[in-house]
Write an enzyme that holds these catalytic residues in place. Structure first.
Site, PDB file in Angstrom:
ATOM      1  N   SER A 203       0.853  -1.185   0.000  1.00 24.82           N
ATOM      2  CA  SER A 203       0.000   0.000   0.000  1.00 24.82           C
ATOM      3  C   SER A 203       0.891   1.237   0.000  1.00 24.82           C
ATOM      4  CB  SER A 203      -0.911  -0.006   1.243  1.00 24.82           C
ATOM      5  OG  SER A 203      -1.743   1.125   1.262  1.00 24.82           O
ATOM      6  N   TRP A 267      -7.646   6.747  -2.067  1.00 23.20           N
ATOM      7  CA  TRP A 267      -7.472   5.290  -2.052  1.00 23.20           C
ATOM      8  C   TRP A 267      -6.410   4.811  -1.078  1.00 23.20           C
ATOM      9  CZ3 TRP A 267     -10.133   1.112  -3.222  1.00 23.20           C
ATOM     10  CH2 TRP A 267     -11.362   1.340  -3.842  1.00 23.20           C
ATOM     11  N   ARG A 270      -8.448   4.684   1.989  1.00 23.85           N
ATOM     12  CA  ARG A 270      -9.383   3.559   1.947  1.00 23.85           C
ATOM     13  C   ARG A 270      -8.664   2.248   2.253  1.00 23.85           C
ATOM     14  NH1 ARG A 270     -14.273   2.277  -0.767  1.00 23.85           N
ATOM     15  NH2 ARG A 270     -14.946   0.296   0.142  1.00 23.85           N
ATOM     16  N   GLU A 271      -7.498   2.050   1.649  1.00 26.72           N
ATOM     17  CA  GLU A 271      -6.731   0.828   1.900  1.00 26.72           C
ATOM     18  C   GLU A 271      -6.346   0.731   3.376  1.00 26.72           C
ATOM     19  OE1 GLU A 271      -4.701   0.942  -2.539  1.00 26.72           O
ATOM     20  OE2 GLU A 271      -3.403   1.052  -0.775  1.00 26.72           O
ATOM     21  N   LEU A 272      -5.863   1.853   3.930  1.00 26.35           N
ATOM     22  CA  LEU A 272      -5.479   1.858   5.342  1.00 26.35           C
ATOM     23  C   LEU A 272      -6.663   1.511   6.223  1.00 26.35           C
ATOM     24  CD1 LEU A 272      -3.406   2.393   7.556  1.00 26.35           C
ATOM     25  CD2 LEU A 272      -3.972   4.827   7.421  1.00 26.35           C
TER      26      LEU A 272
END
Length: 338
Positions: A203, A267, A270-272
């Site tokens: 990420s 994003w 969002r990933e985190l």
């Protein structure tokens, strides 16, 4: 606002609780082993650097400990900050629970009818507001039937029975997420047992690819492991959002490269969030943070929940060294599972 580590926060509370009792700290330090002593002194340094306390040391013990304004206000400011990030639902629920703490349970006593009514009025007002909250949010909750009966009958013990119900709802993360509109993706029965498709998810912010993440990916590839790296994992025609979310669910670990470029990107955030939710839900080590061209203080200020996880600094390790550190984590996991 500067966020303290959990350990330093505990020491700050201890200092405030024993303010003016210097012999307490002399005795406290005397009974520690080497590791505990280092940890305690590290917490004192963290508090001093954060301008929470001012300390004068004599004979290797704190001779004067002055609690500064930021130290006294830290807990209050943390609660204020947390409240600012709450949803409307969470704020209203928190307000009800805070009010409940100051209300005495209703009583039947040898008072006049007027005196009893006035004594019970705070709890009655609270129940009225609680019923409004219930009708607004809680009719689909598992405790709904029980609360509905308590609101209907309004016996003298209704207040004391309703408060634990609301405390339970405050801990029901799944329901709170549902109210806040955070969707929980269902997992088919055949996937109920977690079999990772990737050993690691990388990420990162796109701006960090060229100077760091590409090289890190190359080092990880030397290990012969399965990596979700969008640059190589996404193929022509893929729905990239679905693929990325699928990758966050099917990775054993997440190496998260956090830099200034990472902050406030839709994003990366969002990933985190996906990985933090998974880690909280599973309770297993998942997130492996790397701070890249920022300080740990920057990390603590921006992502307090991530700052509680041990991070490494890209300035202190080559990409090959980071890959070897990851290999150790993967081997430990495989050994534990076998």
């Amino acid at each position: 606002m500067i966020r303290l580590s959990k350990e330093a926060y505990g020491i700050l509370k201890e200092i405030i609780d024993h303010e003016g009792t210097l012999s307490y700290w002399q005795q406290r330090l005397k009974n520690l082993n080497g590791k505990e002593d280092s940890l305690l002194r590290g917490c004192f340094k963290e508090l001093s650097d954060a301008k929470m306390i001012s300390t004068i040391w004599t004979d290797n013990c704190p001779y004067v400990i002055q609690i500064l304004k930021e130290g006294y206000l830290y807990e209050k400011n943390i609660k204020k900050e947390e409240k600012a990030t709450m949803s409307q639902f969470e704020r209203e629920l928190n307000e009800l629970l805070e009010r409940a703490k100051s209300i005495k349970s209703p009583i039947n006593a040898a008072f006049s009818r007027t005196e009893i009514r006035e004594y019970n009025r705070p709890s009655e007002d609270w129940i009225n507001d609680a019923e409004i909250f219930y009708n607004k949010y809680l009719k689909e909750h598992a405790l709904s039937d029980r609360m509905s009966r308590l609101f209907f009958h309004r016996t003298t013990d209704s207040f004391s029975q309703l408060v634990p119900c609301f405390n339970s709802i405050a801990k029901d993360r799944e329901f709170i997420d549902k109210i806040n509109g955070i969707e929980k993706r269902t997992v088919p029965a055949y996937q109920a047992t977690f079999f990772p498709q990737y050993d690691v998810f990388l990420s990162h912010a796109n701006a960090d690819k060229q100077d760091f993440v590409d090289k890190l990916n190359e080092s990880l590839e030397k290990l012969g492991i399965k990596i979700f790296y969008d640059k190589k994992s996404l193929e022509w025609g893929d729905k990239w959002k679905d693929c990325i979310l699928d990758g966050t669910e099917k990775a054993e670990f997440a190496i998260i490269v956090i830099s200034e470029n990472f902050f406030d990107r839709e994003w990366t955030e969002r990933e985190l969030s996906e990985f933090l939710n998974r880690q909280d839900r599973n309770g297993q080590k998942l997130i492996l943070p790397i701070v890249h061209n920022i300080s740990n203080e920057d990390l603590r200020r921006k992502y307090p929940s991530v700052a509680e996880i041990q991070a490494i600094d890209s300035r202190n390790y080559s990409c090959d060294e980071i890959a070897l550190l990851f290999a150790r984590q993967l081997i430990k996991r495989l050994k534990a599972e076998s």
